[in-house]
Design a protein around this motif. Structure first.
Motif, PDB file in Angstrom:
ATOM      1  N   UNK A  11      36.606   8.605  46.128  1.00  0.00           N
ATOM      2  CA  UNK A  11      35.019   8.576  46.765  1.00  0.00           C
ATOM      3  C   UNK A  11      34.878  10.092  46.922  1.00  0.00           C
ATOM      4  N   UNK A  12      33.737  10.674  45.764  1.00  0.00           N
ATOM      5  CA  UNK A  12      33.193  11.670  45.548  1.00  0.00           C
ATOM      6  C   UNK A  12      31.873  11.860  46.486  1.00  0.00           C
ATOM      7  N   UNK A  13      31.495  13.261  46.622  1.00  0.00           N
ATOM      8  CA  UNK A  13      30.005  13.368  46.975  1.00  0.00           C
ATOM      9  C   UNK A  13      28.971  12.683  46.504  1.00  0.00           C
ATOM     10  N   UNK A  14      28.992  12.559  45.063  1.00  0.00           N
ATOM     11  CA  UNK A  14      27.934  11.794  44.407  1.00  0.00           C
ATOM     12  C   UNK A  14      28.134  10.139  44.389  1.00  0.00           C
ATOM     13  N   UNK A  54      21.786  12.647  37.797  1.00  0.00           N
ATOM     14  CA  UNK A  54      21.924  14.113  38.234  1.00  0.00           C
ATOM     15  C   UNK A  54      21.455  14.249  39.756  1.00  0.00           C
ATOM     16  N   UNK A  55      22.253  14.714  40.622  1.00  0.00           N
ATOM     17  CA  UNK A  55      21.843  15.069  42.078  1.00  0.00           C
ATOM     18  C   UNK A  55      21.512  16.306  42.061  1.00  0.00           C
ATOM     19  N   UNK A  56      20.363  16.429  42.722  1.00  0.00           N
ATOM     20  CA  UNK A  56      20.121  17.825  42.938  1.00  0.00           C
ATOM     21  C   UNK A  56      20.840  18.624  44.036  1.00  0.00           C
ATOM     22  N   UNK A  97      17.276  14.576  45.548  1.00  0.00           N
ATOM     23  CA  UNK A  97      16.428  13.793  44.408  1.00  0.00           C
ATOM     24  C   UNK A  97      17.867  13.402  43.281  1.00  0.00           C
ATOM     25  N   UNK A  98      17.710  12.295  43.079  1.00  0.00           N
ATOM     26  CA  UNK A  98      18.553  11.697  41.984  1.00  0.00           C
ATOM     27  C   UNK A  98      17.602  11.409  40.577  1.00  0.00           C
TER      28      UNK A  98
END
Lengths: 157, 157
Positions: free
Chosen positions: A24-27, A155-157, B153-154
């Motif tokens: 389980x990652x942050x993403x 991509x997660x900002x 934001x993703x």
């Protein structure tokens, strides 16, 4: 490309097992919050979570259900399975950095419907049971191998 | 910020209901594939899916489970709930663009454990039942309101 292999009903046997692991990652946690809409701060806000009974951010319980479904769909019986039902009991919270391992075990086979019953267990890297339950799945008539498409970059900002 | 309201055990009643809706977008489907690892082409590859019994790409069945869990965690009883168990029967596939509505109904209350039993139904925009099941949840001792953090934001390439 990821290669996925399915097991046809006639090649399934009682006590057959398969496993599937994901850390389980942050993403993963943020993507589960986004796709489900569960934006509870116990999952997303470290300061808030520190004041809860958990003492730290935890993953969504149903993320473990998502892993069980992925194990069924990619491992046993694999692609072509039709999901009929799932039960889950949530035993312990999954935490960021935990590696959750789903173990599936064939416990029932009904040839007329090609119905497979699977015992499902999810443990963490310390062997602690996080969730368990049972699934009923219609297995593919025949096994085979196929290529899964690569996911687009996220991509997660 | 999203405001989330929880209902304390003493304010729950048999037959109380809540609902929660989400439309399955391309992004939701890709994010569920990424967070779960279920990259089956029936979900991701339109050409492949056209040749299956479904005739088109379908969402992951357990995405409906994720919506049920989100409904519990954000609506009834809301934040502070502790998920104990969930059963799900998958009735019909969810398709891209479908709006899935989870309806929760309180069917059982056990005061000693603050345990709430919820009947869970997920229907699409045409009223077709996609999934149904039952959840057991420990309700918060007291209700309240809190702010949920905004998700980052993703971006999907």
């Amino acid at each position: 490309m990821t290669q996925l292999t399915s097991i046809g009903f006639d090649d399934l046997a009682i006590d057959q097992t398969a496993s599937y692991s994901k850390t389980l990652t942050e993403a993963d946690l943020v993507l589960f919050a986004a796709t489900s809409g569960d934006v509870n701060p116990v999952h997303l806000d470290a300061e808030f979570a520190a004041g809860t009974v958990f003492g730290e951010r935890i993953g969504h319980g149903m993320w473990l259900g998502a892993l069980v479904s992925a194990a069924i769909a990619t491992q046993l019986p694999g692609p072509g399975s039709v999901y009929r039902s799932q039960s889950l009991q949530f035993k312990q919270p999954v935490k960021l950095g935990d590696t959750a391992t789903v173990t599936l075990t064939v416990t029932g086979l009904k040839a007329r419907m090609k119905l497979v019953t699977l015992a499902c267990s999810v443990t963490n890297q310390n062997g602690v049971v996080l969730a368990k339950g049972e699934a009923d799945v219609i297995a593919p008539a025949a096994g085979g191998t196929l290529q899964a498409p690569d996911l687009p970059a996220i991509t997660i900002d």
